[in-house]
Design an enzyme around this catalytic site. Sequence first.
Site, mmCIF file in Angstrom:
data_model
loop_
_atom_site.group_PDB
_atom_site.id
_atom_site.type_symbol
_atom_site.label_atom_id
_atom_site.label_comp_id
_atom_site.label_asym_id
_atom_site.label_seq_id
_atom_site.Cartn_x
_atom_site.Cartn_y
_atom_site.Cartn_z
ATOM 1 N N ALA A 1 0.868 -1.170 0.000
ATOM 2 C CA ALA A 1 0.000 0.000 0.000
ATOM 3 C C ALA A 1 0.909 1.225 0.000
ATOM 4 C CB ALA A 1 -0.929 -0.013 1.211
ATOM 5 N N TYR A 2 0.301 2.396 -0.105
ATOM 6 C CA TYR A 2 1.070 3.624 -0.281
ATOM 7 C C TYR A 2 0.773 4.639 0.809
ATOM 8 C CZ TYR A 2 2.471 1.783 -4.738
ATOM 9 O OH TYR A 2 3.024 0.985 -5.705
ATOM 10 N N LEU A 3 1.847 5.148 1.399
ATOM 11 C CA LEU A 3 1.730 6.277 2.325
ATOM 12 C C LEU A 3 1.481 7.553 1.544
ATOM 13 C CD1 LEU A 3 4.615 5.457 4.804
ATOM 14 C CD2 LEU A 3 2.171 5.519 5.357
ATOM 15 N N GLU B 1 -2.725 5.203 2.560
ATOM 16 C CA GLU B 1 -3.918 5.649 1.841
ATOM 17 C C GLU B 1 -4.807 4.429 1.593
ATOM 18 O OE1 GLU B 1 -2.433 7.520 -1.713
ATOM 19 O OE2 GLU B 1 -1.521 9.164 -0.605
#
Length: 156
Positions: A28-30, A82
């Site tokens: 996943a993406y920060l 996110e």
Amino acid sequence: MTEIERKFLVNSNDFKEEASKKTLFIQAYLNTHPERTIRIRISDDRGYMTIKGKSSKNGLSRYEWEKEIPLDEAQELLELCEPGKIEKYRYHVNVGDHMYEVDEFLGDNQGLVLAEVELQDEEEEFKRPDWLGKEVTGILDYYNSKLITKPYKNWN
């Protein structure tokens, strides 16, 4: 710390017979800002943080920094990311002098299979196996950071 790679669609499952390794990835993406992405990934029992810069105009190269982090920290950071996750199996397939990483996506991106080959320079020659399809290098829709917000199941 510059990554040079080309990305392709895959037109058959023949790569699975040639694979030397198969690993489940959850990521996943920060941050998914177009100028920089910050990814958290769990691969087997290892955690990683990766920062990628903006791609070159032709999409072949961009800055990449990756660091292994403790698994428990990666699991905690995934909770801060996110919305959305990428889940995929990655196959390592040696073809000639290069190793292809073939990603078979799961979940909202099931049905999408992409192959990447990393190069030493943008003009480097490489062998193209029969299962390699259309090149999609530089097409933003195929970036993992885009597949979170615009998953493959919603295309068309």
